[in-house]
Write an enzyme that holds these catalytic residues in place. Sequence first.
Site, PDB file in Angstrom:
ATOM      1  N   GLY A  95      15.790 -12.383  -6.297  1.00 11.76           N
ATOM      2  CA  GLY A  95      16.971 -11.587  -6.593  1.00 11.76           C
ATOM      3  C   GLY A  95      17.313 -11.500  -8.060  1.00 11.76           C
ATOM      4  O   GLY A  95      18.386 -11.010  -8.420  1.00 11.76           O
ATOM      5  N   CYS A  97      12.441  17.708   3.895  1.00 16.66           N
ATOM      6  CA  CYS A  97      13.527  18.441   4.540  1.00 16.66           C
ATOM      7  C   CYS A  97      14.674  17.513   4.912  1.00 16.66           C
ATOM      8  O   CYS A  97      14.874  17.163   6.075  1.00 16.66           O
ATOM      9  CB  CYS A  97      13.005  19.173   5.761  1.00 16.66           C
ATOM     10  N   GLU A  98      15.399  17.068   3.913  1.00 15.77           N
ATOM     11  CA  GLU A  98      16.572  16.210   4.053  1.00 15.77           C
ATOM     12  C   GLU A  98      17.465  16.501   2.864  1.00 15.77           C
ATOM     13  O   GLU A  98      16.983  16.536   1.728  1.00 15.77           O
ATOM     14  CB  GLU A  98      16.190  14.723   3.951  1.00 15.77           C
TER      15      GLU A  98
HETATM   16  C1  LIG Z   1      12.976  -9.678  -0.951  1.00 13.43           C
HETATM   17  C2  LIG Z   1      13.015 -11.134  -1.049  1.00 13.43           C
HETATM   18  C3  LIG Z   1      12.806 -11.760  -2.281  1.00 13.43           C
HETATM   19  C4  LIG Z   1      12.622 -11.015  -3.583  1.00 13.43           C
HETATM   20  O1  LIG Z   1      13.802 -10.364  -3.962  1.00 13.43           O
HETATM   21  P1  LIG Z   1      13.845  -9.632  -5.399  1.00 13.43           P
HETATM   22  O2  LIG Z   1      15.190  -9.025  -5.460  1.00 13.43           O
HETATM   23  O3  LIG Z   1      12.770  -8.605  -5.406  1.00 13.43           O
HETATM   24  O4  LIG Z   1      13.628 -10.674  -6.409  1.00 13.43           O
HETATM   25  C5  LIG Z   1      12.768 -13.137  -2.302  1.00 13.43           C
HETATM   26  N1  LIG Z   1      12.959 -13.852  -1.165  1.00 13.43           N
HETATM   27  C6  LIG Z   1      13.190 -13.274   0.024  1.00 13.43           C
HETATM   28  C7  LIG Z   1      13.384 -14.120   1.218  1.00 13.43           C
HETATM   29  C8  LIG Z   1      13.236 -11.901   0.130  1.00 13.43           C
HETATM   30  O5  LIG Z   1      13.501 -11.330   1.302  1.00 13.43           O
END
Ligand SMILES: *Cc1c(COP(=O)(O)O)cnc(C)c1O
EC number: 4.1.1.20
Length: 870
Positions: free
Chosen positions: A711, A817-818
């Site tokens: 994340g 087509c959206e």
């Molecule tokens: C998608 C995901 C990530 C990576 O998230 P990013 O935002 O791309 O860094 C890491 N761990 C889990 C469990 C995920 O589902």
Amino acid sequence: MMPASGRPWVVCKFGGTSVSSRARWDTIVEVVRTHRAEGRAPFLVCSALQGISDQLEALCAQLASAEPGAPESTLNTIRERHRALGQDLGVEAEAVLSGEFARLERWVDEIQATDGPSPRQRAAVLATGELLSTRLGAAYLSAQGLPAEWLDAREFLRATDDPHLPPRRQYLAANCTSHADPGLQARLADAPETVYLTQGFIASNALDETVLLGRGGSDTSAAHFAAKLEAERTEVWTDVPGLFTANPGEVPSGRLLRRLDYDEAQELATMGARVLHPRCLDPARRHQIPLHVRSTEAPSLDGTIVSGEGPDVGPQVKAISAKTDITAVSMDTLGMWQEVGFLADVFQVFKHHGLSVDLMATSESNVTVTLDPVANALDPDILDRLLHDLNRYCDAELIDPCAIVSLVGRHIRSLLSELGPAFEVFDEQKVHLVTQAASDLNMSFVVDEDQASRLVRELHAQFFGHRAPDAVFGPRWQELVEDGTPEETPDVWWRERREALLRLADDESPRYVYDPEVVTARSDEVQGLGPIDQSFYAVKANPHPEVLRLLERRGLGFECVSPGELDRVFEACPGLDPARVLFQPNFAAPAEYADAFERGVHVTVDNVQPLAEHPDVFAGEELFVRVDPGQGEGHHRKVRTAGAQSKFGVVPDDLGRLRAAVDQAGATVVGLHAHVGSGITDESTWAGLVDLLASLAAEFPAVRALNVGGGLGVPNASGGRPLDLDALDAALGKAAARHPQYDLWMEPGRYLVAEAGVLLARVTQTKTKDAAAYVGLDTGMNSLLRPALYGAHHEIVNLSRLDEPPAMTADVVGPVCETGDVLGHDRRLPPTEPGDTLLVATTGAYGASMSNRYNLREPASEVMLAPEPA
Ligand SMILES: *Cc1c(COP(=O)(O)O)cnc(C)c1O
């Protein structure tokens, strides 16, 4: 009323940035000369230099905490800033400023001798910023041949507050009333050639002490002086050229509002637009003095006129605003609603804790309110006590952090039918509270904070995207700031590789292109996080085999969420040690777990049921458990973390049950895992997860590793604050030191690959319908789903004409087509024609991996650039 010279007064207020440089003071001189040439008598009200009020606040804080040495150094910084500007202006700063500095020093001495600063002393210290800036300004205007007289605003603006109010209110957020002031008018009329210059923000009380009108109060001062002088108008000169249909920092296609009435401007200022101080509109309205908002950066622009006589355009949404950092309190009434006095009891609790309620909505079983952090001191202890007391009457819960998104305009209620399509934006989106102001000037929605900017952008595109300029809606922000040269995005790899990219697009379109050097650079940053023992790449972001091979070489492991991703990593990287691979599926069938154990990779479960029902699959195995921290954060507080994805993870309350199932199956929990979202730029998030997981791990003696998920936010994506990896490293380092017995793991996806990828697509057609222009590409949501799915913003440029100035505004759309097949709303492009190649930036993550064959249109292919010859 006219001065004796027969010229009407115009009160011009100049904000902090407008008085901080020689160039801006030259603009002020120009403004004064223009007004005089056009037969008006200018009266100037000035703020403190940019940043000085903050320095003075810091000085007060240092005096309060008795930090030795600190006040002297802050005083020196303040002195130096004014000396430096004095030098640029060519005025004798020492002579002009010494009196004000001496007074400031006397206040500092007095505060040090008492155990201050008291509100009275604080007001006196903070007032110095305006006194200093106006001293310099008066000297400069005189030197430019404009005879200027410095006036002390405290002689004329008197606070009207009741002496029984708390001292903070009386001294720091005082109120004035304004009436025509014939005495002042007569006095100024004596010298018709003189330019008068005074301070914003400050006034005096009945004891002749200095008081302040609240931060940002200079606008209010200007409105009061305009009333005293019966001025023809007030001009508020600031660093943006007016009020816009949305905050231009967030929505570059925000439209200049040419005209607003007082009530609309007031509503907009109150609902989050920062350009005007909400309190300045009341005197303007009462005395019917029009208020112009203009920019010292672009003085030739007309700006916004706020007056009582805007063109009557009927009911209309004028702007969309957002206020963030809002805390909402949801109270389930447990059937108490009809009991006499329920609301009175509940609101008594808010009053008791000194909290003021902003918005409110009620239903039969629930009352939800928002608390405005500006009006309230929201420290966690107060909130805890509030919840504790509320729970005597109802089931209360905090919703935090939230944002208030508001539609502002006259007669919003009669627009309900038009609002219909706009509400589709709220599909799938939890709206905690909807209110409609009794004034019929705004309709507000309280949503999770991370949804606010997407909602503002989408609503803005719906209401203003295709509106032709008219008497109310002016040009777009992005058109106003363009000076003919296309904006240079510094250091973007695709500018340097433009020729290679154009050749690739000529060979085949559409296609994704990845730059391995960017992936390498980002992976080195992630691998450089000292406290992290092992990083895993979240394969779903971009499973291209060459990306996987490159990251394997840099030492990363892989996080897979499906058997397909497992197959992919072992195909791309033969011989890969399975200990470097995680399998963390969600709602997977038992056979998938069995297969993963067979492969020897780490397996994460996030539900009790498979363990309980298929113990044979897990017998003798080591497991990670994914925790949903959404409900557990802070054990004594019921906090629902915004955006907690409820389908993932085991809540802390269920961990006991899970442990029993694990023991029953003969498995061992060796690690805990949490992943709380995407695009996070708060560096403390992951350290917080380390603490949380460590506290839960006490129940699992075999746990060796804590995986705090991914994340990590991508730098520079649509203007947001970039993630600071050094701060992240420091926060993690402290967390690691608190829990040295655990290995720490991370699993970023987006951060590693997003900026490395671009989508190249060819223009097929262009079209104009009424005021709307479209640029059509040979691919759209089938290659890049994120804009349609999340309202994601990606920069789009015409790569074929990269250096040509923008000349059109268009929606960039695909062939699917959206109606939602839009890659970008209201984009500025050079004259764009069929055959041109457009580039959609920052599409290396969740681009190709989410592509699809809807309409049986093949999505873009993918190619990795060869490394650049050295
Ligand atoms: C998608 C995901 C990530 C990576 O998230 P990013 O935002 O791309 O860094 C890491 N761990 C889990 C469990 C995920 O589902």
